[in-house]
Design an enzyme around this catalytic site. Structure first.
Site, PDB file in Angstrom:
ATOM      1  N   ASP A 281      48.664  29.802  45.276  1.00 46.60           N
ATOM      2  CA  ASP A 281      49.351  30.954  45.300  1.00 46.60           C
ATOM      3  C   ASP A 281      50.741  30.979  44.370  1.00 46.60           C
ATOM      4  O   ASP A 281      51.751  30.654  44.625  1.00 46.60           O
ATOM      5  CB  ASP A 281      49.566  31.841  46.510  1.00 46.60           C
ATOM      6  CG  ASP A 281      50.255  33.296  46.477  1.00 46.60           C
ATOM      7  OD1 ASP A 281      50.008  33.503  45.284  1.00 46.60           O
ATOM      8  OD2 ASP A 281      50.703  33.587  47.526  1.00 46.60           O
TER       9      ASP A 281
ATOM     10  N   ASP B  31      50.969  38.377  39.936  1.00 46.48           N
ATOM     11  CA  ASP B  31      50.567  37.480  41.168  1.00 46.48           C
ATOM     12  C   ASP B  31      49.227  37.000  41.111  1.00 46.48           C
ATOM     13  O   ASP B  31      48.114  38.121  40.717  1.00 46.48           O
ATOM     14  CB  ASP B  31      50.789  38.428  42.363  1.00 46.48           C
ATOM     15  CG  ASP B  31      50.430  38.115  43.818  1.00 46.48           C
ATOM     16  OD1 ASP B  31      50.438  36.730  43.641  1.00 46.48           O
ATOM     17  OD2 ASP B  31      50.010  38.526  44.295  1.00 46.48           O
TER      18      ASP B  31
END
Length: 587
Positions: free
Chosen positions: A287, A63
């Site tokens: 993201d 991530d």
């Protein structure tokens, strides 16, 4: 069960971009490291890392929106009995009996007692909680991580002795100031060099920067290169933009991987019809841990309306009749110096069964805009955390390994061949308006402009709950706040350790960054700024009100940004990969 639930698949909307395969690290000191990304179930990316001595293979979520590396311990009593975990009867947590609820059979776990290189750290407790109520709780340690036979020592990570999060672990590579080291009992209250920082201090890379290429949604693989770009992975020019500081009154430098979008629209290239939704400068978070795309409701409604999708209050998602003829329809994200085109096919969520509705992969938010995987698959993105820069280009889906051309990113952030963007960056929020046509050069007809909104009407229009496909999900996972572990559609924005109470919200964030050797980190004695948030300033949105009473201690879960002199609090779920009824993208 409604029609859309028949069409949806139970998926983990934690598009935490997990690394699945790792390629060779150049061993000639050329300063870059490449990971191959495996697109699992057409929804997320995942990887297997070798940890400890002898090595233990763990598959972890990858991530860009978080900063901590943590893994699930093999003794986690919340796992249902299976071969990957120890079996404990009558286990307790915080004085209450543990009721096993997680099926860990498909997960890999870690046992520190089997590793000779594990070192326990007495610096405090490791703890992360997510907006959906799940958490990971344990201790800090250091360990050796092996990548393709190359050992990287002393990686600090969390060992979750207790975890209700349905993931094996997370490898976060964001800014250290997003680390979960503040805001909870026993917290170490000190930032540490995370994974990308260690790559630099170990001289594996020269700069804390990496390029992301997710590839076409149906390709199955993508890649991320630390310290370099791959010129074969994009088409056209690569433009370099400054990151924007979404919280200028709280921190002195960017804490999120955000930049400025200058406009947004959609067009049907076959019919020549197009519409500009906004030309107002706005901060957007890029993201990889967010599956869908989040936008303020006034913009999300326009995006959905272009393809005749309507919002279902029951399902918490925009729906439209299936099958969808995607044709030559595309959405265009205008960054001033270039536009990134996203085909409609990337935004359609297909039904599990025939005769159902399709879903539209855009979710309304209070005021945040998060460009998740459905956008990133069409873009080539370079994140430079040392120099606070983001470079963008249109992704080249026809790239091959044969055409690979790696070029190192310089320590000052310069990239050979890249152009410096001239577009003015965002600084303050303004009402969404359309003052020009981003398609003016096409000569095609345009739908009527979106009328200007006043500050008050904009707040009213955007003050709605962000939902996943399941209205019962408290988190958003477009962001994975533990729902990205919040990751549903969500905004996984965060800026510091957050502790919320019913009458006050305190946000602690380091306001300065200092160099520690070759590792850029906040100084341990840097002054945290507190942001006091009173009831009179909070939004009346019931979903926000509900979360404002939830004691959240993780930075990634709540985002604050002044909007027209009103502070809107948005709960983001990050890292909570949650099984929810979400539709599967159609490509």
């Amino acid at each position: 069960m409604s029609a859309i639930n028949h069409l949806c698949l139970k998926l983990i909307l934690a598009s935490f971009a997990i690394i699945n395969t790792i390629t060779a690290l150049t061993n000639d000191g050329t300063g870059h490291l490449e990971f191959l990304l495996q697109h699992e179930e057409e929804m997320y990316y995942a990887t297997t890392l070798d940890i400890g001595t002898p090595s233990q293979s763990l598959t972890v979520l990858f991530d860009t929106g978080s900063a901590d590396f943590w893994v699930m311990d093999s003794s986690n009593p919340f796992c249902l009995p299976n071969s990957n975990t120890s079996s404990y009867s009558n286990a307790t947590y915080n004085g209450e009996e543990v009721k096993p609820s997680i099926d860990c059979r498909s997960m890999s776990t870690y046992n520190e007692h089997r590793s000779s290189t594990y070192q326990y750290l007495e610096n405090g407790r490791f703890y992360i909680t997510y907006a959906d109520g799940t958490f990971a709780d344990g201790s800090w340690g250091t360990e050796t991580v092996s990548i393709n036979g190359i050992d990287i020592p002393n990686i600090q990570f969390g060992v979750a002795k207790y975890a209700t999060t349905p993931v094996s672990g997370v490898l976060g590579i964001g800014f250290p100031r997003r680390e979960s080291v503040k805001g909870y009992e026993g917290a170490p209250n000190e930032y540490y060099p995370n994974f990308p920082q260690i790559l630099k201090s170990e001289k594996i890379i020269d700069v804390v920067a990496y390029s992301l290429f997710l590839n076409s949604p149906d390709s199955g693989t993508g890649s991320i290169v630390f310290g370099a770009i791959d010129e074969s992975k994009f088409s056209g020019d690569l433009f370099t933009f400054p990151m924007v500081n979404e919280y200028p009154t709280i921190v002195d430098a960017p804490a999120t991987l955000a930049m400025t979008i200058q406009g947004l629209g959609a067009q049907n290239k076959s019919s020549c019809e197009h519409e500009t939704f906004t030309t107002t400068k706005y901060p957007v978070l890029l993201d990889s841990g967010t599956s869908l795309l989040n936008a303020p409701k006034v913009i999300a409604d326009k995006m959905a309306s272009f393809v005749n999708a309507s919002y279902s209050e029951e399902e918490g998602i925009y729906i439209l009749d299936c099958p969808v003829s995607v044709g030559d329809v595309e959405y265009n994200f205008d960054f001033g110096d270039l536009q990134i085109s996203v085909p409609l096919s990337s935004l359609i969520l297909s039904p599990e069964t025939e005769g159902s509705y399709c879903g539209f992969a855009v979710q309304p938010t209070n005021d945040s805009m998060v460009l998740g995987d459905v956008f990133l698959s069409s873009a080539y993105v370079v994140f430079d955390l040392d120099n606070y820069k983001i470079s963008l280009a249109q992704a080249n889906w026809n790239a091959s390994e044969v055409s690979k051309k790696l070029v190192n990113i310089q320590t000052d952030g310069s990239i050979s061949g890249a152009k410096i963007a001239t577009a003015e960056p965002w600084s303050t929020n303004e009402p969404f308006t359309v003052t020009s046509d981003i398609y003016s050069s096409t000569g095609c007809k345009s739908r009527p402009f979106l009328q200007s909104s006043t500050a008050s009407s904009l707040i009213a229009e955007t003050n709605v709950q962000s939902r996943n496909c399941s209205t019962k999900m408290p988190g958003t996972r477009s962001t994975t706040v533990l729902s990205k572990p919040t990751q549903n559609s969500a905004m996984h924005q965060s800026t510091g350790a957050v502790t919320q109470t019913s009458n006050e919200t305190k946000l602690e964030l380091s306001s300065t960054m200092a160099n520690s050797g070759s590792v850029s980190l906040p100084t341990s004695n840097s002054i945290d700024k507190e942001f006091e948030h009173s009831k009179s300033q909070t939004t009346s949105d019931p979903s926000v009100a509900e979360h404002s009473t939830f004691n959240q201690t993780f930075v990634h879960e709540t985002k604050y940004r002044p909007t027209h002199k009103t502070v809107i609090t948005e709960t983001v779920t990050k890292y909570s990969t949650v099984l929810i009824n979400v539709c599967k993208p159609t490509y």
